[in-house]
Design an enzyme around this catalytic site. Structure first.
Site, mmCIF file in Angstrom:
data_model
loop_
_atom_site.group_PDB
_atom_site.id
_atom_site.type_symbol
_atom_site.label_atom_id
_atom_site.label_comp_id
_atom_site.label_asym_id
_atom_site.label_seq_id
_atom_site.Cartn_x
_atom_site.Cartn_y
_atom_site.Cartn_z
ATOM 1 N N ASP A 142 -18.417 22.415 -4.949
ATOM 2 C CA ASP A 142 -17.847 21.228 -4.330
ATOM 3 C C ASP A 142 -17.942 20.118 -5.352
ATOM 4 O OD1 ASP A 142 -16.600 20.451 -1.745
ATOM 5 O OD2 ASP A 142 -17.956 18.760 -2.037
ATOM 6 N N ASP A 191 -7.851 15.401 -13.907
ATOM 7 C CA ASP A 191 -8.132 15.469 -15.348
ATOM 8 C C ASP A 191 -7.340 14.467 -16.204
ATOM 9 O OD1 ASP A 191 -10.181 17.285 -15.276
ATOM 10 O OD2 ASP A 191 -8.924 19.034 -15.670
ATOM 11 N N ASN A 236 -9.068 26.915 -4.849
ATOM 12 C CA ASN A 236 -8.447 26.074 -5.882
ATOM 13 C C ASN A 236 -8.331 26.891 -7.177
ATOM 14 O OD1 ASN A 236 -8.284 24.334 -8.152
ATOM 15 N ND2 ASN A 236 -9.079 22.618 -6.966
ATOM 16 N N PRO A 237 -7.103 27.240 -7.601
ATOM 17 C CA PRO A 237 -6.929 28.110 -8.771
ATOM 18 C C PRO A 237 -7.469 27.504 -10.073
ATOM 19 C CG PRO A 237 -4.803 27.658 -7.680
ATOM 20 C CD PRO A 237 -5.836 26.846 -6.976
ATOM 21 N N GLY A 238 -7.377 26.187 -10.218
ATOM 22 C CA GLY A 238 -7.896 25.524 -11.430
ATOM 23 C C GLY A 238 -9.396 25.708 -11.547
HETATM 24 P P1 ITT Z 1 -12.221 24.613 -2.594
HETATM 25 O O1 ITT Z 1 -12.932 23.776 -1.574
HETATM 26 O O2 ITT Z 1 -11.471 25.751 -2.002
HETATM 27 O O3 ITT Z 1 -13.116 25.032 -3.717
HETATM 28 P P2 ITT Z 1 -10.903 22.128 -3.225
HETATM 29 O O4 ITT Z 1 -9.908 21.737 -4.249
HETATM 30 O O5 ITT Z 1 -10.636 21.720 -1.794
HETATM 31 O O6 ITT Z 1 -11.080 23.707 -3.302
HETATM 32 P P3 ITT Z 1 -13.163 20.342 -3.321
HETATM 33 O O7 ITT Z 1 -13.200 20.095 -1.851
HETATM 34 O O8 ITT Z 1 -14.474 20.525 -4.024
HETATM 35 O O9 ITT Z 1 -12.317 21.633 -3.666
HETATM 36 O O10 ITT Z 1 -12.344 19.167 -3.979
HETATM 37 C C1 ITT Z 1 -12.569 18.818 -5.284
HETATM 38 C C2 ITT Z 1 -11.389 18.053 -5.839
HETATM 39 O O11 ITT Z 1 -11.891 17.196 -6.884
HETATM 40 C C3 ITT Z 1 -10.409 18.987 -6.489
HETATM 41 O O12 ITT Z 1 -9.333 19.290 -5.630
HETATM 42 C C4 ITT Z 1 -9.963 18.222 -7.721
HETATM 43 O O13 ITT Z 1 -8.849 17.471 -7.451
HETATM 44 C C5 ITT Z 1 -11.115 17.292 -8.022
HETATM 45 N N1 ITT Z 1 -11.857 17.872 -9.152
HETATM 46 C C6 ITT Z 1 -13.005 18.566 -9.123
HETATM 47 N N2 ITT Z 1 -13.346 18.996 -10.335
HETATM 48 C C7 ITT Z 1 -12.368 18.577 -11.168
HETATM 49 C C8 ITT Z 1 -12.130 18.724 -12.527
HETATM 50 O O14 ITT Z 1 -12.919 19.437 -13.314
HETATM 51 N N3 ITT Z 1 -11.033 18.164 -13.024
HETATM 52 C C9 ITT Z 1 -10.187 17.467 -12.249
HETATM 53 N N4 ITT Z 1 -10.329 17.295 -10.953
HETATM 54 C C10 ITT Z 1 -11.418 17.843 -10.397
#
Ligand code: ITT
Length: 196
Positions: free
Chosen positions: A67, A157, A9-11
């Site tokens: 996660d 966000d 996840n680039p963000g």
């Molecule tokens: P990785 O597993 O490759 O790290 P992912 O996006 O699939 O990437 P997750 O399974 O942990 O990661 O999913 C977390 C989701 O929760 C993520 O895609 C975001 O949409 C949301 N999320 C987590 N932290 C956030 C934040 O700081 N701001 C907004 N949304 C967030």
């Protein structure tokens, strides 16, 4: 010292690099050739350890995984560990936020006693070593679900307004979100345990 940021996840990757503050040479999962594992555990902590361990063991370098997700009280904690999955394979978070809005409206209409805008973000951060050992830390921030505002950040966000603030995470300057977020709080724990 080299460290794999085991995320696709680039963000997240951007926030992780910034929160690590130049302490490590950060290698992305992509650069390290680490594929995305299935997130088969049923908790943030379980999935963070699974991702970190998978990356560290397959690349032979220390790995950090995050996660995280948004839990909504009126939706009994959903989407929670399914936060990424609610956006579907196209990672369509506008759609995911519409689904949330729709579900909250249903609760408001059919079960007004259960309705509250309360929600929280969780971040579980795991560090794993190539031999398989791992440690994990968790951060959480409470707030409210609001109509989408702002263009910054990522994921959910725009609809999350942390308690005590007038801005959503997406309206905050990067440094402000980074100073208070669930991710910041998890990094604080990690820093105390591993670096201080
Ligand atoms: P990785 O597993 O490759 O790290 P992912 O996006 O699939 O990437 P997750 O399974 O942990 O990661 O999913 C977390 C989701 O929760 C993520 O895609 C975001 O949409 C949301 N999320 C987590 N932290 C956030 C934040 O700081 N701001 C907004 N949304 C967030």
């Amino acid at each position: 010292e080299k460290l794999i940021a085991a995320t696709h996840n680039p963000g997240k990757a951007k926030e992780i690099s910034s929160l690590l503050g130049g302490r490590f040479t950060v290698i992305s999962a992509k650069e390290a050739g680490v594929p995305e594992p299935d997130e088969t555990e049923n908790s943030f902590i379980g999935n963070a350890i699974l991702k970190a361990r998978h990356a560290a063991m397959s690349a032979g370098i220390v790995a950090l995984a995050d996660d995280s997700g948004l839990s909504i009280t009126a939706l009994k904690g959903d989407p929670g560990i399914y936060s990424a999955r609610w956006a579907g394979p196209d990672k369509d978070f506008e759609r995911a936020m519409e689904i949330i809005d729709h579900k909250l409206l249903q609760v408001q209409v059919h079960d007004s006693d259960a309705f509250t805008t309360h929600a929280w973000f969780t971040c579980a951060l795991a560090v794993a070593w190539p031999q398989g050992h791992a440690v994990v830390f968790e951060g959480r921030i409470d707030g409210d679900i609001v109509s989408p505002r702002g263009k910054g950040g990522f994921g959910y966000d725009p609809i999350f307004q942390p308690k005590g603030y007038d801005l959503t995470f997406a309206e905050m300057p990067e440094a402000q979100k980074e100073g208070i977020s669930h991710r910041h709080l998890a990094f604080e724990q990690l820093g105390v345990a591993l670096f201080d």
